[in-house]
Write an enzyme that holds these catalytic residues in place. Sequence first.
Site, PDB file in Angstrom:
ATOM      1  N   ARG A 104      -9.532   8.070  -1.047  1.00  0.00           N
ATOM      2  CA  ARG A 104     -10.292   8.479   0.180  1.00  0.00           C
ATOM      3  C   ARG A 104     -11.340   9.853  -0.491  1.00  0.00           C
ATOM      4  O   ARG A 104     -10.926  10.263  -1.281  1.00  0.00           O
ATOM      5  CB  ARG A 104      -9.823   9.005   1.129  1.00  0.00           C
ATOM      6  CG  ARG A 104      -9.065   7.865   1.831  1.00  0.00           C
ATOM      7  CD  ARG A 104      -8.491   8.399   3.298  1.00  0.00           C
ATOM      8  NE  ARG A 104      -9.216   8.518   4.318  1.00  0.00           N
ATOM      9  CZ  ARG A 104      -9.485   7.712   5.357  1.00  0.00           C
ATOM     10  NH1 ARG A 104      -8.864   6.779   5.633  1.00  0.00           N
ATOM     11  NH2 ARG A 104     -10.479   8.001   6.406  1.00  0.00           N
ATOM     12  N   HIS A 113      -5.807   3.531  -1.691  1.00  0.00           N
ATOM     13  CA  HIS A 113      -7.080   3.958  -0.953  1.00  0.00           C
ATOM     14  C   HIS A 113      -7.279   5.282  -1.339  1.00  0.00           C
ATOM     15  O   HIS A 113      -6.922   6.491  -1.042  1.00  0.00           O
ATOM     16  CB  HIS A 113      -7.109   3.806   0.512  1.00  0.00           C
ATOM     17  CG  HIS A 113      -8.507   4.185   1.231  1.00  0.00           C
ATOM     18  ND1 HIS A 113      -8.790   4.121   2.529  1.00  0.00           N
ATOM     19  CD2 HIS A 113      -9.597   4.580   0.752  1.00  0.00           C
ATOM     20  CE1 HIS A 113     -10.113   4.564   2.950  1.00  0.00           C
ATOM     21  NE2 HIS A 113     -10.525   4.698   1.575  1.00  0.00           N
ATOM     22  N   GLU A 127     -11.072  -9.443   3.271  1.00  0.00           N
ATOM     23  CA  GLU A 127      -9.621  -9.134   3.663  1.00  0.00           C
ATOM     24  C   GLU A 127      -9.993  -8.917   5.155  1.00  0.00           C
ATOM     25  O   GLU A 127     -10.536  -8.274   5.679  1.00  0.00           O
ATOM     26  CB  GLU A 127      -9.231  -7.790   3.326  1.00  0.00           C
ATOM     27  CG  GLU A 127      -7.698  -7.191   3.759  1.00  0.00           C
ATOM     28  CD  GLU A 127      -7.067  -5.980   3.267  1.00  0.00           C
ATOM     29  OE1 GLU A 127      -7.575  -5.420   2.035  1.00  0.00           O
ATOM     30  OE2 GLU A 127      -6.377  -5.482   4.126  1.00  0.00           O
ATOM     31  N   HIS A 144      -3.424  -4.569   7.756  1.00  0.00           N
ATOM     32  CA  HIS A 144      -3.532  -3.483   8.571  1.00  0.00           C
ATOM     33  C   HIS A 144      -2.691  -3.736  10.002  1.00  0.00           C
ATOM     34  O   HIS A 144      -2.859  -4.671  10.749  1.00  0.00           O
ATOM     35  CB  HIS A 144      -5.031  -3.122   9.238  1.00  0.00           C
ATOM     36  CG  HIS A 144      -5.085  -1.893   9.768  1.00  0.00           C
ATOM     37  ND1 HIS A 144      -5.302  -0.822   9.131  1.00  0.00           N
ATOM     38  CD2 HIS A 144      -4.824  -1.289  10.948  1.00  0.00           C
ATOM     39  CE1 HIS A 144      -5.502   0.417   9.753  1.00  0.00           C
ATOM     40  NE2 HIS A 144      -4.971   0.102  11.123  1.00  0.00           N
ATOM     41  N   THR A 179      -8.017   3.407   8.359  1.00  0.00           N
ATOM     42  CA  THR A 179      -9.197   2.712   8.628  1.00  0.00           C
ATOM     43  C   THR A 179      -9.152   2.067   9.685  1.00  0.00           C
ATOM     44  O   THR A 179      -8.368   1.130   9.875  1.00  0.00           O
ATOM     45  CB  THR A 179      -9.007   1.689   7.240  1.00  0.00           C
ATOM     46  OG1 THR A 179      -8.875   2.389   6.019  1.00  0.00           O
ATOM     47  CG2 THR A 179     -10.620   1.043   7.184  1.00  0.00           C
ATOM     48  N   ARG A 234      -7.040  12.522   0.987  1.00  0.00           N
ATOM     49  CA  ARG A 234      -6.034  12.911   1.867  1.00  0.00           C
ATOM     50  C   ARG A 234      -4.471  12.106   1.348  1.00  0.00           C
ATOM     51  O   ARG A 234      -3.603  12.765   1.764  1.00  0.00           O
ATOM     52  CB  ARG A 234      -6.317  12.729   3.249  1.00  0.00           C
ATOM     53  CG  ARG A 234      -6.057  11.288   3.920  1.00  0.00           C
ATOM     54  CD  ARG A 234      -6.276  11.226   5.207  1.00  0.00           C
ATOM     55  NE  ARG A 234      -7.342  11.343   5.597  1.00  0.00           N
ATOM     56  CZ  ARG A 234      -8.035  10.714   6.632  1.00  0.00           C
ATOM     57  NH1 ARG A 234      -7.256  10.039   7.489  1.00  0.00           N
ATOM     58  NH2 ARG A 234      -9.090  11.111   7.430  1.00  0.00           N
ATOM     59  N   GLU A 278      -8.574   0.229  -2.591  1.00  0.00           N
ATOM     60  CA  GLU A 278      -9.465   0.416  -1.374  1.00  0.00           C
ATOM     61  C   GLU A 278     -10.337   1.705  -1.497  1.00  0.00           C
ATOM     62  O   GLU A 278      -9.892   2.804  -2.024  1.00  0.00           O
ATOM     63  CB  GLU A 278      -8.491   0.788  -0.352  1.00  0.00           C
ATOM     64  CG  GLU A 278      -7.830  -0.517   0.102  1.00  0.00           C
ATOM     65  CD  GLU A 278      -6.995  -0.229   1.479  1.00  0.00           C
ATOM     66  OE1 GLU A 278      -7.307   0.838   2.089  1.00  0.00           O
ATOM     67  OE2 GLU A 278      -6.048  -0.926   1.675  1.00  0.00           O
ATOM     68  N   ASN A 292       0.875  -1.189   0.054  1.00  0.00           N
ATOM     69  CA  ASN A 292      -0.017  -0.140   0.032  1.00  0.00           C
ATOM     70  C   ASN A 292       0.977   1.325  -0.104  1.00  0.00           C
ATOM     71  O   ASN A 292       1.723   1.367   0.743  1.00  0.00           O
ATOM     72  CB  ASN A 292      -0.952  -0.133   1.233  1.00  0.00           C
ATOM     73  CG  ASN A 292      -2.039   0.970   1.212  1.00  0.00           C
ATOM     74  OD1 ASN A 292      -1.577   2.279   1.019  1.00  0.00           O
ATOM     75  ND2 ASN A 292      -2.825   0.874   1.696  1.00  0.00           N
TER      76      ASN A 292
HETATM   77  N1  PXP Z   1      -5.561  -2.892   4.198  1.00  0.00           N
HETATM   78  C1  PXP Z   1      -6.502  -2.101   4.360  1.00  0.00           C
HETATM   79  C2  PXP Z   1      -8.046  -2.300   4.020  1.00  0.00           C
HETATM   80  C3  PXP Z   1      -6.179  -0.967   4.848  1.00  0.00           C
HETATM   81  O1  PXP Z   1      -7.234   0.244   4.911  1.00  0.00           O
HETATM   82  C4  PXP Z   1      -4.827  -0.595   5.166  1.00  0.00           C
HETATM   83  C5  PXP Z   1      -4.467   0.774   5.733  1.00  0.00           C
HETATM   84  O2  PXP Z   1      -4.477   1.649   4.866  1.00  0.00           O
HETATM   85  C6  PXP Z   1      -3.946  -1.540   5.153  1.00  0.00           C
HETATM   86  C7  PXP Z   1      -4.314  -2.852   4.633  1.00  0.00           C
HETATM   87  C8  PXP Z   1      -2.483  -1.329   5.377  1.00  0.00           C
HETATM   88  O3  PXP Z   1      -2.260  -1.173   6.804  1.00  0.00           O
HETATM   89  P1  PXP Z   1      -0.905  -0.730   7.272  1.00  0.00           P
HETATM   90  O4  PXP Z   1      -0.540   0.625   6.458  1.00  0.00           O
HETATM   91  O5  PXP Z   1      -1.051  -0.355   8.590  1.00  0.00           O
HETATM   92  O6  PXP Z   1       0.093  -1.694   6.875  1.00  0.00           O
END
Ligand code: PXP
Length: 239
Positions: A44, A42, A150, A190, A100, A48, A69, A6
């Site tokens: 948004r 993502h 997920e 996450h 999130t 942002r 996302e 990400n």
């Molecule tokens: N998966 C989803 C759905 C998320 O919203 C996020 C955060 O943007 C992540 C994975 C990745 O999380 P992290 O940045 O904490 O690795």
Amino acid sequence: MKFSLNVDHVATLRNARGENQPDPITYALMAEQSGVDGIVVHLREDRRHVSDRDLRLLRELITTKLDLEMAAEKSIIHIACETQPELATLVPEKRQELTTEGGLNVLDNLEKIKTTIHELHEANIPVSLFIESDINQIDASLDVGADFIEIHTGKYANAPTEEDMLEELEKIKTAAKHAKRIGLGVNAGHGLNYINIKEFINVEEIDEVSIGQAVIARSVFVGVEQAVKEMIYLINQKK
Ligand code: PXP
């Protein structure tokens, strides 16, 4: 287990000064060269981090796969249908949150999510739902037509003690097994990092992890290639 990166927070850093650097597209391309299986962003509603332009450029330039996302909102669904990501992951979105924060409540939003999935399917886009490791939410995900879930790994990643962490891991294992049994693909993400990934990789049913913050943070010190390769190395250490 596959690994999608990400790149939202590369854009966050760029936006802090309202300038062009660091560029999330360049970062994504370097990460692909270093071996990631996909790129996640993502888009948004408040834009942002990544912008519409970032999304367009990523769509044009990346050669792995794009996981978008998104919230189940009309204007974003329209952009998703135009962009044609390889996967759309529906996530809850509140303007005040730092990231999130929790999973999608599919049970309480059946019709909205079902309609959104239908629209994305009409555009030939497979859909994943970002949910907690909860059997009822998983069953509801299948009912509304999702292709993947997920699993939100925040509670595992932020568990205060090792005991709590292992307890969360068991919940994730049970959830992942159940989801696989009923025919859903299983991703997770996450808060995963270079430490907590070590136990996590033994959850057999997880097809792919989505990681952002930890790898981007590490790349500030060691560079993109090394940060990505270190994570790939750990993911491949499955017992
Ligand atoms: N998966 C989803 C759905 C998320 O919203 C996020 C955060 O943007 C992540 C994975 C990745 O999380 P992290 O940045 O904490 O690795």
